[in-house]
Write an enzyme that holds these catalytic residues in place. Structure first.
Site: not given
Ligand code: FE
Ligand code: ZN
Length: 258
Positions: A61, A134
């Site tokens: 992603d 992230d």
């Molecule tokens: Fe992510």
């Molecule tokens: Zn990630």
């Protein structure tokens, strides 16, 4: 030098697209490439031409749009050396401590392993900007998928050591659910209680809760507050070390049903 212009938008379901544009030179970077169509549509709408693709980590992603954007714009792909095998060909492979140039400004690379083993963050000291993927979220942090709690804690501490007024862009809009968990472990923190009122109001109107700042996260993010006496006591871990408290918080968040 004109100030950089930043455009943040939601794509996929809860990923942030982030474009960084220099009005002087026209240089434009995308932070990660979650979705080729969403990123190129936003670029076209703004009349910006993509020159750089800055990748924080290899997850799908965050990189799915790389080949398509490269094909359209022939932008320079910058990403972590140790994840190049998973991301695909990089034009500039970087690791913690490296400094490279974007739009005449320095970008410092910080190693932030834990969510993935090779995760990096991008820090622009001259603009007081950080792009953390992230690793750190507003009121939360990434899951530890390829590292240890000790590594992730060290990564978060490295980000917390940036100047407090550093403006922070993250990979996902997870603030509301993060905040519900935060209140469950740090509900006496008035700064957190106040912030959640703002977050709830923004999300009710479907507005974005980011960017944030390092100072705001230090004040309200439980994962940066694992060393706080109040948080340790709340968990019944008054005498425990910071890493153990952080590991417990991360586990509790994984199991949390908000
Ligand atoms: Fe992510
Ligand atoms: Zn990630």
């Amino acid at each position: 030098m004109a100030k950089l212009v930043i455009q943040q938008f939601i794509c996929r379901t809860d990923n942030f697209g982030v474009l960084v544009h220099d009005p002087d030179t026209g240089a434009t970077a995308t932070i990660d490439a979650p979705d080729e169509a969403a990123v190129s549509t936003e670029l076209a709408r703004l009349g910006w031409r993509l020159t750089d693709i800055l990748i924080t980590h290899h997850h799908y992603d965050h990189v799915e749009g790389v080949p398509g954007l490269k094909a359209i714009y022939d932008a320079r792909i910058v990403g972590p050396t140790s994840e190049a095998d998973k991301i695909g060909p990089l034009d500039l492979a970087v690791a913690g401590g490296d400094i490279f140039s974007f739009a005449g400004r320095d970008i410092e690379v910080i190693n932030v392993p834990g969510h993935t083993a090779g995760h990096i963050a991008f820090h622009m000291p001259s603009e007081q900007l950080a792009f953390v993927g992230d690793t750190l979220f507003a009121l939360g942090c990434g899951r530890i998928l390829e590292g240890t709690p000790r590594q992730m804690w060290a990564s978060l501490e490295a980000l917390a050591a940036l100047p407090g007024d550093t403006v922070v862009y993250c990979g996902h809009e997870y603030t509301l659910s993060n905040g519900r968990f935060a209140l469950s472990v740090d509900g006496d923190n008035q700064a957190l209680v106040e912030r959640m009122k703002t977050v709830e109001a923004l999300r009710t109107e479907d507005r974005m809760t980011l960017p944030t700042t390092i100072a705001e996260e230090i004040a309200t993010n439980p994962f940066l507050r694992a060393s706080a006496r109040t948080v340790k006591e709340k968990l019944g871990m008054a005498g425990a070390g910071d890493v153990d408290v952080f590991a417990r918080l991360r586990q509790m968040k994984n199991d949390f049903k908000g």
